[in-house]
Design an enzyme around this catalytic site. Sequence first.
Site, PDB file in Angstrom:
ATOM      1  CE  LYS A  23      -2.546   4.130   6.531  1.00 25.07           C
ATOM      2  NZ  LYS A  23      -2.891   2.963   7.380  1.00 25.07           N
TER       3      LYS A  23
ATOM      4  CE  LYS B   1      -7.318   0.656   3.072  1.00 25.12           C
ATOM      5  NZ  LYS B   1      -6.189   0.288   3.950  1.00 25.12           N
TER       6      LYS B   1
ATOM      7  CD  GLU C 273      -3.010   0.905   2.250  1.00 23.19           C
ATOM      8  OE1 GLU C 273      -4.054   0.382   1.808  1.00 23.19           O
ATOM      9  OE2 GLU C 273      -2.846   1.208   3.442  1.00 23.19           O
TER      10      GLU C 273
ATOM     11  CD  GLU D 168     -11.855  -2.395   5.673  1.00 28.32           C
ATOM     12  OE1 GLU D 168     -10.871  -2.257   4.918  1.00 28.32           O
ATOM     13  OE2 GLU D 168     -12.233  -1.501   6.461  1.00 28.32           O
TER      14      GLU D 168
ATOM     15  CD  GLU E 188      -8.857  -5.032   4.320  1.00 30.06           C
ATOM     16  OE1 GLU E 188      -9.717  -5.606   3.618  1.00 30.06           O
ATOM     17  OE2 GLU E 188      -9.020  -3.875   4.789  1.00 30.06           O
ATOM     18  CB  SER E 189      -4.833  -3.027   9.382  1.00 31.03           C
ATOM     19  OG  SER E 189      -5.481  -2.230   8.412  1.00 31.03           O
TER      20      SER E 189
ATOM     21  CG  ASN F 284      -9.442  -2.803   8.788  1.00 31.24           C
ATOM     22  OD1 ASN F 284      -8.367  -2.909   9.391  1.00 31.24           O
ATOM     23  ND2 ASN F 284      -9.821  -1.672   8.212  1.00 31.24           N
TER      24      ASN F 284
END
Length: 263
Positions: A61, A121, A59, A170, A220-221, A190
């Site tokens: 970001k 995103k 990603e 998500e 995710e994350s 997430n």
Amino acid sequence: MRDILDEIVAHKRIEVARQKEEVPPRELYARVEKLMVSGVESISMRKSLADSPYGIIAEFKRKSPSKGWIHADTVPMDVVPFYARNGASALSILTDEKYFGGSMEYIRQVRQHVSVPILRKDFIIDEYQLFQAKEIGADAVLLIAADLTQRECAQLNKTAHELQLEVLLEIHSPNELDYVTPDVDMVGVNNRNLGTFHTDVQNSFDLAHLLPEEKLKVSESGISNPAVIRSLREVGFRGFLIGECFMKETNPGEALSKFIKAI
């Protein structure tokens, strides 16, 4: 708990309304229709993740509401092509400007320089944003269950598919499992609570067995350890969205390369 999410979505509605004034829907839709007639094909994010032994969604970001600026002085062309060259199965590019320091222009800038799928995103609440995603060159979009009713989510999913965009849905908790319908391409869990921003990868492990076996699953994350990737693959995940772990480094592309080698 939902204060920041509610704030972001409220601002997004204002932002989209302003964008519609600048480029009326009829004009945008006509441009996208012309683009689709030209035969430009999307790259399947689902297939790319399914076929990869690593499944890293790297990603771009620059900023987040919880961390502030992560890598303020970088630009997409300094990072994204190197992600692609160094083994990313897909790319995630933040397009929200106010809260994440992103821009739709970032996808435009890199589209012709990479041959892996790109995920737009953002907090998508309106079909207008799907047409934007198609026009700028995205291959997939993120739909967040917490932002939408089930009916809204289903309609946006349908429109995305009509535009030949894949959907990463998500979810955050078992309460959102009803959003996971047969026509959703990928399901993301997430690990970051969007209200408190607390992150716990255990959330992916907890939800893994509740998700349909046939769905391609994305965690995710909060992933920063290659060993966690191996454990998540064992419970069925095939995609792993990682941003801050790479973006906090001086050379995010090199950080990705080292991470993949460690897997």
